[in-house]
Design a protein around this motif. Structure first.
Motif, PDB file in Angstrom:
ATOM      1  N   UNK A  50       4.008   8.555 -10.549  1.00 42.93           N
ATOM      2  CA  UNK A  50       2.555   8.464 -10.674  1.00 42.93           C
ATOM      3  C   UNK A  50       1.987   7.592 -11.837  1.00 42.93           C
ATOM      4  N   UNK A  51       2.708   7.757 -12.910  1.00 41.42           N
ATOM      5  CA  UNK A  51       2.397   6.853 -14.181  1.00 41.42           C
ATOM      6  C   UNK A  51       2.543   5.223 -13.776  1.00 41.42           C
ATOM      7  N   UNK A  52       3.510   5.066 -13.137  1.00 43.82           N
ATOM      8  CA  UNK A  52       3.354   3.659 -12.636  1.00 43.82           C
ATOM      9  C   UNK A  52       2.342   3.127 -11.671  1.00 43.82           C
ATOM     10  N   UNK A  53       2.226   3.949 -10.499  1.00 46.69           N
ATOM     11  CA  UNK A  53       1.048   3.760  -9.955  1.00 46.69           C
ATOM     12  C   UNK A  53      -0.420   3.781 -10.709  1.00 46.69           C
ATOM     13  N   UNK A  54      -0.528   4.832 -11.610  1.00 42.38           N
ATOM     14  CA  UNK A  54      -1.632   4.572 -12.370  1.00 42.38           C
ATOM     15  C   UNK A  54      -1.798   3.203 -12.964  1.00 42.38           C
ATOM     16  N   UNK A  55      -1.010   2.845 -13.675  1.00 42.01           N
ATOM     17  CA  UNK A  55      -1.088   1.767 -14.624  1.00 42.01           C
ATOM     18  C   UNK A  55      -1.010   0.366 -13.849  1.00 42.01           C
ATOM     19  N   UNK A  56      -0.349   0.497 -12.628  1.00 39.22           N
ATOM     20  CA  UNK A  56      -0.482  -0.847 -11.752  1.00 39.22           C
ATOM     21  C   UNK A  56      -1.755  -0.948 -11.130  1.00 39.22           C
ATOM     22  N   UNK A  57      -2.271   0.088 -10.624  1.00 34.34           N
ATOM     23  CA  UNK A  57      -3.560   0.367  -9.934  1.00 34.34           C
ATOM     24  C   UNK A  57      -4.532  -0.360 -10.939  1.00 34.34           C
ATOM     25  N   UNK A  58      -4.693   0.219 -12.147  1.00 31.98           N
ATOM     26  CA  UNK A  58      -5.627  -0.370 -13.303  1.00 31.98           C
ATOM     27  C   UNK A  58      -5.378  -1.791 -13.611  1.00 31.98           C
ATOM     28  N   UNK A  59      -4.279  -2.062 -13.723  1.00 27.31           N
ATOM     29  CA  UNK A  59      -4.122  -3.695 -13.929  1.00 27.31           C
ATOM     30  C   UNK A  59      -4.643  -4.612 -12.597  1.00 27.31           C
ATOM     31  N   UNK A  88       0.690  -6.616  -5.158  1.00 24.51           N
ATOM     32  CA  UNK A  88      -0.601  -5.830  -4.883  1.00 24.51           C
ATOM     33  C   UNK A  88      -1.789  -6.548  -4.822  1.00 24.51           C
ATOM     34  N   UNK A  89      -2.082  -7.445  -5.972  1.00 24.61           N
ATOM     35  CA  UNK A  89      -3.018  -8.224  -6.161  1.00 24.61           C
ATOM     36  C   UNK A  89      -2.973  -9.226  -4.940  1.00 24.61           C
ATOM     37  N   UNK A  90      -2.157 -10.161  -4.719  1.00 21.91           N
ATOM     38  CA  UNK A  90      -2.114 -11.037  -3.458  1.00 21.91           C
ATOM     39  C   UNK A  90      -2.613 -10.249  -2.385  1.00 21.91           C
ATOM     40  N   UNK A  91      -2.276  -9.115  -2.059  1.00 22.97           N
ATOM     41  CA  UNK A  91      -2.522  -8.433  -0.875  1.00 22.97           C
ATOM     42  C   UNK A  91      -3.887  -8.097  -0.831  1.00 22.97           C
ATOM     43  N   UNK A  92      -4.433  -7.376  -2.031  1.00 22.60           N
ATOM     44  CA  UNK A  92      -5.700  -7.179  -2.196  1.00 22.60           C
ATOM     45  C   UNK A  92      -6.849  -8.258  -2.158  1.00 22.60           C
ATOM     46  N   UNK A  93      -6.394  -9.576  -2.593  1.00 23.79           N
ATOM     47  CA  UNK A  93      -7.297 -10.579  -2.272  1.00 23.79           C
ATOM     48  C   UNK A  93      -7.576 -11.047  -0.903  1.00 23.79           C
ATOM     49  N   UNK A  94      -6.149 -10.906  -0.167  1.00 23.09           N
ATOM     50  CA  UNK A  94      -6.272 -11.178   1.326  1.00 23.09           C
ATOM     51  C   UNK A  94      -7.210 -10.128   2.140  1.00 23.09           C
ATOM     52  N   UNK A  95      -7.163  -8.750   1.504  1.00 21.58           N
ATOM     53  CA  UNK A  95      -7.606  -7.799   2.183  1.00 21.58           C
ATOM     54  C   UNK A  95      -9.246  -7.798   1.937  1.00 21.58           C
ATOM     55  N   UNK A 105      -9.879  -1.982  -2.675  1.00 14.48           N
ATOM     56  CA  UNK A 105      -9.770  -0.563  -3.722  1.00 14.48           C
ATOM     57  C   UNK A 105      -8.636   0.523  -3.044  1.00 14.48           C
ATOM     58  N   UNK A 106      -8.933   0.552  -1.661  1.00 14.17           N
ATOM     59  CA  UNK A 106      -8.103   1.386  -0.946  1.00 14.17           C
ATOM     60  C   UNK A 106      -6.652   0.903  -0.804  1.00 14.17           C
ATOM     61  N   UNK A 107      -6.733  -0.202  -0.570  1.00 15.19           N
ATOM     62  CA  UNK A 107      -5.155  -0.860  -0.532  1.00 15.19           C
ATOM     63  C   UNK A 107      -4.685  -0.923  -1.988  1.00 15.19           C
ATOM     64  N   UNK A 108      -5.425  -1.269  -3.090  1.00 18.02           N
ATOM     65  CA  UNK A 108      -4.729  -1.078  -4.145  1.00 18.02           C
ATOM     66  C   UNK A 108      -4.143   0.304  -4.636  1.00 18.02           C
ATOM     67  N   UNK A 109      -4.765   1.376  -4.373  1.00 17.51           N
ATOM     68  CA  UNK A 109      -4.514   2.891  -4.366  1.00 17.51           C
ATOM     69  C   UNK A 109      -3.203   3.094  -3.767  1.00 17.51           C
ATOM     70  N   UNK A 110      -3.226   2.730  -2.483  1.00 14.10           N
ATOM     71  CA  UNK A 110      -2.157   2.942  -1.343  1.00 14.10           C
ATOM     72  C   UNK A 110      -0.947   2.379  -1.799  1.00 14.10           C
TER      73      UNK A 110
END
Length: 131
Positions: A50-59, A88-95, A105-110
């Protein structure tokens, strides 16, 4: 590179929550209070996934907002977490290009949750700080 989204007004709140999450990991083992401090047991620590997911989503959101990456150490990430962030950033840009910022935003969280969980399931950072 701007994405057309409004600046994040909850940055201070987000950082406060992140600090609280990270500080929760400093509790006594198994949440037990020591006998000498007479305190009540501490709440259980936040799982590292969860800590990993929180900081990765933030960045990921920060990178998408500013268009620039920092170096992984200045972001407080391990090398493995940084690799997750980049994917994740590459996938989010495409999405976002296909369906818009809300889907981004949903993709980043998931992806932050699933990718961090998979990373820790396969061993996580190990002993080396750069992993």
């Amino acid at each position: 590179m701007a994405t057309g989204r409004a600046p994040r007004t909850g940055l201070v709140l987000g950082l406060a929550v992140l600090i609280g999450v990270l500080a929760a990991g400093c509790a006594a083992p198994d949440g037990a209070a020591s006998a000498r401090d007479g305190g009540s047991p501490s709440p259980s620590a936040t799982p590292r996934e969860e800590v990993c997911a929180t900081i990765v989503a933030y960045w990921a959101r920060e990178v998408l907002d500013t268009g620039t990456y920092g170096d992984y150490q200045s972001m407080g990430l391990s090398n493995g977490q940084y690799e997750i962030l980049r994917k994740i950033v590459d996938a989010a840009r495409a999405e976002s290009g296909r369906t818009g910022p809300r889907a981004e935003d949903r993709l980043i969280e998931r992806r932050a949750r699933t990718d961090c969980a998979a990373w820790y399931r396969s061993g996580g950072p190990g002993e080396e700080p750069w992993r």
